[in-house]
Design a protein around this motif. Structure first.
Motif, PDB file in Angstrom:
ATOM      1  N   VAL A   9       0.834  -1.205   0.000  1.00  0.00           N
ATOM      2  CA  VAL A   9       0.000   0.000   0.000  1.00  0.00           C
ATOM      3  C   VAL A   9       0.867   1.253   0.000  1.00  0.00           C
ATOM      4  CG1 VAL A   9      -1.696   1.301   1.341  1.00  0.00           C
ATOM      5  CG2 VAL A   9      -2.004  -1.164   0.967  1.00  0.00           C
ATOM      6  N   ARG A  10       1.923   1.262   0.787  1.00  0.00           N
ATOM      7  CA  ARG A  10       2.831   2.420   0.773  1.00  0.00           C
ATOM      8  C   ARG A  10       3.427   2.633  -0.624  1.00  0.00           C
ATOM      9  NH1 ARG A  10       3.904   4.973   5.305  1.00  0.00           N
ATOM     10  NH2 ARG A  10       3.543   3.987   7.324  1.00  0.00           N
ATOM     11  N   ASN A  11       3.789   1.529  -1.272  1.00  0.00           N
ATOM     12  CA  ASN A  11       4.319   1.625  -2.640  1.00  0.00           C
ATOM     13  C   ASN A  11       3.272   2.211  -3.586  1.00  0.00           C
ATOM     14  OD1 ASN A  11       6.681   0.479  -1.703  1.00  0.00           O
ATOM     15  ND2 ASN A  11       6.278  -1.541  -2.586  1.00  0.00           N
ATOM     16  N   GLY A  12       2.012   1.863  -3.355  1.00  0.00           N
ATOM     17  CA  GLY A  12       0.932   2.397  -4.175  1.00  0.00           C
ATOM     18  C   GLY A  12       0.776   3.898  -4.010  1.00  0.00           C
ATOM     19  N   PHE A  13       0.817   4.370  -2.763  1.00  0.00           N
ATOM     20  CA  PHE A  13       0.731   5.812  -2.536  1.00  0.00           C
ATOM     21  C   PHE A  13       1.909   6.537  -3.179  1.00  0.00           C
ATOM     22  CE2 PHE A  13      -2.355   4.834   0.870  1.00  0.00           C
ATOM     23  CZ  PHE A  13      -3.304   5.815   0.610  1.00  0.00           C
ATOM     24  N   ASP A  20       2.925   7.315 -11.511  1.00  0.00           N
ATOM     25  CA  ASP A  20       3.542   6.152 -12.143  1.00  0.00           C
ATOM     26  C   ASP A  20       2.496   5.044 -12.290  1.00  0.00           C
ATOM     27  OD1 ASP A  20       4.992   3.916 -12.861  1.00  0.00           O
ATOM     28  OD2 ASP A  20       6.497   4.134 -11.278  1.00  0.00           O
ATOM     29  N   MET A  21       1.734   5.119 -13.365  1.00  0.00           N
ATOM     30  CA  MET A  21       0.637   4.174 -13.571  1.00  0.00           C
ATOM     31  C   MET A  21       1.135   2.757 -13.840  1.00  0.00           C
ATOM     32  SD  MET A  21      -2.016   5.894 -12.917  1.00  0.00           S
ATOM     33  CE  MET A  21      -2.357   7.611 -12.659  1.00  0.00           C
ATOM     34  N   ASP A  22       2.319   2.600 -14.398  1.00  0.00           N
ATOM     35  CA  ASP A  22       2.853   1.258 -14.634  1.00  0.00           C
ATOM     36  C   ASP A  22       3.107   0.537 -13.314  1.00  0.00           C
ATOM     37  OD1 ASP A  22       2.760   1.505 -17.406  1.00  0.00           O
ATOM     38  OD2 ASP A  22       4.815   2.271 -17.525  1.00  0.00           O
ATOM     39  N   THR A  23       3.707   1.235 -12.353  1.00  0.00           N
ATOM     40  CA  THR A  23       3.929   0.622 -11.037  1.00  0.00           C
ATOM     41  C   THR A  23       2.599   0.330 -10.363  1.00  0.00           C
ATOM     42  OG1 THR A  23       6.092   1.638 -10.765  1.00  0.00           O
ATOM     43  CG2 THR A  23       4.953   0.964  -8.749  1.00  0.00           C
ATOM     44  N   ARG A  25      -0.243  -0.336 -11.750  1.00  0.00           N
ATOM     45  CA  ARG A  25      -0.846  -1.490 -12.422  1.00  0.00           C
ATOM     46  C   ARG A  25      -0.318  -2.793 -11.823  1.00  0.00           C
ATOM     47  NH1 ARG A  25      -3.710  -2.428 -16.744  1.00  0.00           N
ATOM     48  NH2 ARG A  25      -3.598  -0.283 -17.474  1.00  0.00           N
ATOM     49  N   GLY A  26       0.967  -2.834 -11.519  1.00  0.00           N
ATOM     50  CA  GLY A  26       1.570  -4.044 -10.967  1.00  0.00           C
ATOM     51  C   GLY A  26       1.196  -4.328  -9.526  1.00  0.00           C
ATOM     52  N   LEU A  27       0.615  -3.349  -8.836  1.00  0.00           N
ATOM     53  CA  LEU A  27       0.241  -3.539  -7.434  1.00  0.00           C
ATOM     54  C   LEU A  27      -1.190  -4.040  -7.251  1.00  0.00           C
ATOM     55  CD1 LEU A  27       1.889  -0.343  -5.927  1.00  0.00           C
ATOM     56  CD2 LEU A  27       2.741  -2.699  -5.826  1.00  0.00           C
ATOM     57  N   PHE A  28      -1.971  -4.042  -8.333  1.00  0.00           N
ATOM     58  CA  PHE A  28      -3.369  -4.484  -8.272  1.00  0.00           C
ATOM     59  C   PHE A  28      -3.530  -5.847  -8.926  1.00  0.00           C
ATOM     60  CE2 PHE A  28      -4.045   0.077  -7.799  1.00  0.00           C
ATOM     61  CZ  PHE A  28      -5.047   0.111  -6.832  1.00  0.00           C
ATOM     62  N   ALA A  29      -4.398  -6.664  -8.343  1.00  0.00           N
ATOM     63  CA  ALA A  29      -4.821  -7.892  -9.015  1.00  0.00           C
ATOM     64  C   ALA A  29      -5.618  -7.479 -10.247  1.00  0.00           C
ATOM     65  CB  ALA A  29      -5.689  -8.728  -8.074  1.00  0.00           C
ATOM     66  N   PRO A  30      -5.554  -8.248 -11.325  1.00  0.00           N
ATOM     67  CA  PRO A  30      -6.271  -7.864 -12.550  1.00  0.00           C
ATOM     68  C   PRO A  30      -7.772  -7.648 -12.332  1.00  0.00           C
ATOM     69  CG  PRO A  30      -4.794  -9.698 -12.991  1.00  0.00           C
ATOM     70  CD  PRO A  30      -4.787  -9.481 -11.498  1.00  0.00           C
ATOM     71  N   LEU A  53      -7.392   2.377 -12.656  1.00  0.00           N
ATOM     72  CA  LEU A  53      -6.404   3.348 -13.155  1.00  0.00           C
ATOM     73  C   LEU A  53      -7.088   4.475 -13.929  1.00  0.00           C
ATOM     74  CD1 LEU A  53      -3.413   1.076 -14.196  1.00  0.00           C
ATOM     75  CD2 LEU A  53      -3.796   2.304 -12.046  1.00  0.00           C
ATOM     76  N   GLY A  54      -8.184   4.171 -14.576  1.00  0.00           N
ATOM     77  CA  GLY A  54      -8.965   5.207 -15.242  1.00  0.00           C
ATOM     78  C   GLY A  54      -9.513   6.216 -14.236  1.00  0.00           C
TER      79      GLY A  54
END
Length: 129
Positions: A9-13, A20-23, A25-30, A53-54
């Motif tokens: 979660v900290r990485n997400g914030f 950084d939408m690419d990072t 994207r990698g933190l969420f389950a599809p 992300l939208g």
């Protein structure tokens, strides 16, 4: 030692702050689900990483990139992570300053679901309307 789910979660914030939408994207389950409270154009249930992300992109777009988060605390365990934070933004001559909490489900290092709350939902609805 920081629980690994708290670090996700900290990485997400941090990724959101850097736009950084690419990072992110990698933190969420599809098939992750994001629940945004209120009655405004950013409220609703967003299913899947693309919709989430939208939502983030729309938030930045509507605020001309001024939407910012100040993380106060992130705590969690094997199933849940709670993040308390402040938000600020400007839009169309209006300013937003509020506090909020997000509750995350994190499994296998990915956010699978998140529920948001606001300190003053009427204020937030007015700002985004």
């Amino acid at each position: 030692m920081t629980h690994p789910n708290v670090q996700v979660v900290r990485n997400g914030f941090a990724a959101f702050a850097a736009q950084d939408m690419d990072t992110l994207r990698g933190l969420f389950a599809p098939d992750a689900v994001w629940h945004a409270p209120g009655r405004n154009q950013l409220s609703g249930v967003f299913k899947g990483v693309d919709e989430i992300l939208g939502l983030f992109g729309r938030t930045l777009e509507l605020s001309d990139g001024t939407f910012a988060v100040d993380v106060h605390a992130v705590v969690g365990d094997d199933e849940h992570v709670f993040a308390a934070y402040g938000v600020t933004a400007k839009r169309g001559g209006k300013s937003l300053r509020d506090s909020a909490v997000l509750v995350f489900h994190v499994r296998d290092g990915k956010v699978t679901e998140a529920w948001g709350t606001t300190g003053d939902q009427h204020l937030v609805d007015d700002f985004w309307s």
